[in-house]
Design a protein around this motif. Structure first.
Motif, PDB file in Angstrom:
ATOM      1  N   LEU A  36     -32.793  34.917  20.101  1.00 56.44           N
ATOM      2  CA  LEU A  36     -33.945  35.127  19.228  1.00 56.44           C
ATOM      3  C   LEU A  36     -33.462  34.968  17.794  1.00 56.44           C
ATOM      4  O   LEU A  36     -32.631  35.757  17.325  1.00 56.44           O
ATOM      5  CB  LEU A  36     -34.553  36.513  19.425  1.00 56.44           C
ATOM      6  N   ASP A  37     -33.954  33.933  17.111  1.00 58.33           N
ATOM      7  CA  ASP A  37     -33.425  33.636  15.786  1.00 58.33           C
ATOM      8  C   ASP A  37     -34.534  33.129  14.877  1.00 58.33           C
ATOM      9  O   ASP A  37     -35.386  32.346  15.298  1.00 58.33           O
ATOM     10  CB  ASP A  37     -32.311  32.597  15.880  1.00 58.33           C
ATOM     11  N   LEU A  38     -34.500  33.580  13.631  1.00 58.99           N
ATOM     12  CA  LEU A  38     -35.481  33.123  12.653  1.00 58.99           C
ATOM     13  C   LEU A  38     -35.337  31.623  12.418  1.00 58.99           C
ATOM     14  O   LEU A  38     -36.322  30.910  12.229  1.00 58.99           O
ATOM     15  CB  LEU A  38     -35.296  33.886  11.341  1.00 58.99           C
ATOM     16  N   ASN A  39     -34.095  31.148  12.452  1.00 56.10           N
ATOM     17  CA  ASN A  39     -33.803  29.728  12.266  1.00 56.10           C
ATOM     18  C   ASN A  39     -33.540  29.087  13.623  1.00 56.10           C
ATOM     19  O   ASN A  39     -32.397  28.874  14.024  1.00 56.10           O
ATOM     20  CB  ASN A  39     -32.598  29.560  11.346  1.00 56.10           C
ATOM     21  N   ALA A  40     -34.619  28.784  14.333  1.00 58.51           N
ATOM     22  CA  ALA A  40     -34.476  28.218  15.678  1.00 58.51           C
ATOM     23  C   ALA A  40     -33.781  26.868  15.645  1.00 58.51           C
ATOM     24  O   ALA A  40     -32.974  26.545  16.523  1.00 58.51           O
ATOM     25  CB  ALA A  40     -35.844  28.092  16.338  1.00 58.51           C
ATOM     26  N   GLU A  41     -34.074  26.076  14.625  1.00 56.54           N
ATOM     27  CA  GLU A  41     -33.439  24.759  14.521  1.00 56.54           C
ATOM     28  C   GLU A  41     -31.937  24.894  14.330  1.00 56.54           C
ATOM     29  O   GLU A  41     -31.151  24.157  14.929  1.00 56.54           O
ATOM     30  CB  GLU A  41     -34.050  23.990  13.344  1.00 56.54           C
ATOM     31  N   GLY A  42     -31.543  25.864  13.520  1.00 56.87           N
ATOM     32  CA  GLY A  42     -30.118  26.089  13.299  1.00 56.87           C
ATOM     33  C   GLY A  42     -29.414  26.644  14.517  1.00 56.87           C
ATOM     34  O   GLY A  42     -28.200  26.457  14.690  1.00 56.87           O
ATOM     35  N   ALA A  43     -30.165  27.335  15.384  1.00 64.93           N
ATOM     36  CA  ALA A  43     -29.568  27.918  16.593  1.00 64.93           C
ATOM     37  C   ALA A  43     -29.494  26.927  17.747  1.00 64.93           C
ATOM     38  O   ALA A  43     -28.754  27.151  18.706  1.00 64.93           O
ATOM     39  CB  ALA A  43     -30.369  29.145  17.021  1.00 64.93           C
ATOM     40  N   GLN A  44     -30.248  25.845  17.664  1.00 64.68           N
ATOM     41  CA  GLN A  44     -30.286  24.896  18.770  1.00 64.68           C
ATOM     42  C   GLN A  44     -28.918  24.301  19.109  1.00 64.68           C
ATOM     43  O   GLN A  44     -28.600  24.111  20.291  1.00 64.68           O
ATOM     44  CB  GLN A  44     -31.277  23.768  18.478  1.00 64.68           C
ATOM     45  N   PRO A  45     -28.066  23.987  18.125  1.00 67.39           N
ATOM     46  CA  PRO A  45     -26.721  23.487  18.470  1.00 67.39           C
ATOM     47  C   PRO A  45     -25.910  24.464  19.322  1.00 67.39           C
ATOM     48  O   PRO A  45     -25.073  24.036  20.123  1.00 67.39           O
ATOM     49  CB  PRO A  45     -26.073  23.262  17.107  1.00 67.39           C
ATOM     50  N   VAL A  46     -26.157  25.758  19.154  1.00 64.40           N
ATOM     51  CA  VAL A  46     -25.456  26.755  19.981  1.00 64.40           C
ATOM     52  C   VAL A  46     -25.904  26.611  21.426  1.00 64.40           C
ATOM     53  O   VAL A  46     -25.081  26.609  22.353  1.00 64.40           O
ATOM     54  CB  VAL A  46     -25.738  28.185  19.471  1.00 64.40           C
ATOM     55  N   VAL A  59     -33.321  29.003  23.018  1.00 67.74           N
ATOM     56  CA  VAL A  59     -33.583  29.609  21.722  1.00 67.74           C
ATOM     57  C   VAL A  59     -35.078  29.841  21.558  1.00 67.74           C
ATOM     58  O   VAL A  59     -35.903  29.024  21.982  1.00 67.74           O
ATOM     59  CB  VAL A  59     -33.042  28.725  20.574  1.00 67.74           C
ATOM     60  N   HIS A  60     -35.404  30.978  20.959  1.00 63.82           N
ATOM     61  CA  HIS A  60     -36.788  31.346  20.685  1.00 63.82           C
ATOM     62  C   HIS A  60     -36.922  31.589  19.185  1.00 63.82           C
ATOM     63  O   HIS A  60     -36.212  32.442  18.635  1.00 63.82           O
ATOM     64  CB  HIS A  60     -37.182  32.617  21.433  1.00 63.82           C
ATOM     65  N   ALA A  61     -37.797  30.858  18.533  1.00 64.94           N
ATOM     66  CA  ALA A  61     -38.059  31.116  17.117  1.00 64.94           C
ATOM     67  C   ALA A  61     -38.695  32.486  16.985  1.00 64.94           C
ATOM     68  O   ALA A  61     -39.742  32.759  17.577  1.00 64.94           O
ATOM     69  CB  ALA A  61     -38.983  30.044  16.545  1.00 64.94           C
ATOM     70  N   CYS A  62     -38.069  33.358  16.218  1.00 66.15           N
ATOM     71  CA  CYS A  62     -38.550  34.743  16.186  1.00 66.15           C
ATOM     72  C   CYS A  62     -38.136  35.441  14.906  1.00 66.15           C
ATOM     73  O   CYS A  62     -36.971  35.407  14.508  1.00 66.15           O
ATOM     74  CB  CYS A  62     -37.977  35.511  17.386  1.00 66.15           C
ATOM     75  N   ASN A  63     -39.097  36.082  14.277  1.00 71.83           N
ATOM     76  CA  ASN A  63     -38.839  37.015  13.192  1.00 71.83           C
ATOM     77  C   ASN A  63     -38.812  38.402  13.819  1.00 71.83           C
ATOM     78  O   ASN A  63     -39.866  38.937  14.183  1.00 71.83           O
ATOM     79  CB  ASN A  63     -39.925  36.910  12.131  1.00 71.83           C
ATOM     80  N   VAL A  64     -37.640  38.992  13.956  1.00 72.28           N
ATOM     81  CA  VAL A  64     -37.537  40.269  14.669  1.00 72.28           C
ATOM     82  C   VAL A  64     -38.311  41.379  13.974  1.00 72.28           C
ATOM     83  O   VAL A  64     -38.623  42.401  14.592  1.00 72.28           O
ATOM     84  CB  VAL A  64     -36.063  40.705  14.870  1.00 72.28           C
TER      85      VAL A  64
END
Length: 254
Positions: A36-46, A59-64
């Motif tokens: 769960l990450d605010l920056n889903a695009e940045g987390a996609q490489p992971v 990855v899920h685009a998410c503002n916790v």
């Protein structure tokens, strides 16, 4: 044998730094990792790296800080065995340099964000027979750190919530612990130094490194290994504890 085989894990802020290391290690140990990450695009490489290594992740685009977003994602995931509350932001400044909007921003992400994830996940864990919760606190929760008023507040709250959860949900087979790192060398640290100490990067990096008696910052992978142990069945008798991983910062700085 993989330590997290057939487990489903949620890692907030899992796209960079400590969260990235935790996501990658948990996936390597057999977990299906939901980031769960605010920056889903940045987390996609992971996620891509995990999948290329034969693991499973999404990855899920998410503002916790937005409870409705978190609840919707958790409901979509369904079964959750492990929750790692890692998402967080920092603020530099003492009380007088902490404006109301600064305080609110840190509280909403670090404290309310963890609360939102816990509120969504705990009922799911109860229905599924239990689970493991790990919250990322900090040495700032237990010792005074210069110019970290709001940040220290937030990490003290994380520590307290972890203990309260452990007490309240033992009968539901839910374990809750926290980790309190000292300084960890992540891209965030490099960016922080560049922003606040332009032209003095090397000097400040050395100074911050040596603030740990061991003489260096931690590596994200070292934090991830402790997280893996605490979230695995190897730690089945451990709940209601905080684990400093601090290079001697708390007890050996004398």
């Amino acid at each position: 044998m993989s330590k997290l085989a057939n487990k489903v894990a949620i890692v907030t802020g899992g796209g960079s730094g400590i969260g990235k290391a935790i996501s990658e290690l948990f996936a390597a140990e057999g977990a299906f990792v939901h980031i769960l990450d605010l920056n889903a695009e940045g987390a996609q490489p992971v996620v891509s790296a995990i999948e290329e290594a034969g693991g499973k992740a999404k990855v899920h685009a998410c503002n916790v800080a937005n409870q409705a977003d978190v609840v919707a994602i958790v409901q979509d995931i369904g079964k959750v065995d492990i929750l790692v509350n890692n998402a967080g932001i920092a603020h530099v400044g003492n009380l007088e340099k902490c404006a109301p909007e600064d305080f609110d921003r840190v509280f909403n992400v670090n404290v309310k964000g963890a609360y939102n994830a816990l509120s969504a996940v705990v009922p799911v864990m109860k229905a599924n027979g239990g689970g493991a919760i790990l919250n990322l606190a900090s040495i700032a929760a237990v010792v005074g750190i210069t110019d970290r008023f709001a940040y220290s507040m937030s990490k003290g709250a994380i520590y307290a919530m972890s203990m309260s959860l452990a007490r309240d949900y033992m009968a539901d087979n839910i374990r809750s612990n926290s980790i309190s790192p000292a300084r960890v060398h992540t891209p965030f640290v490099d960016g922080f130094i560049s922003k606040n100490y332009p032209g003095q990067e090397a000097e400040m990096f050395e100074k911050l490194s040596k603030s740990q008696p061991i003489g260096r910052m931690a590596k994200p992978e070292e934090i991830a290994k402790l997280a893996l142990f605490l979230c695995s069945d190897d730690a089945g008798f451990i709940t209601g504890n905080d684990y400093p991983i601090d290079g001697g910062f708390i007890k050996l700085n004398n």
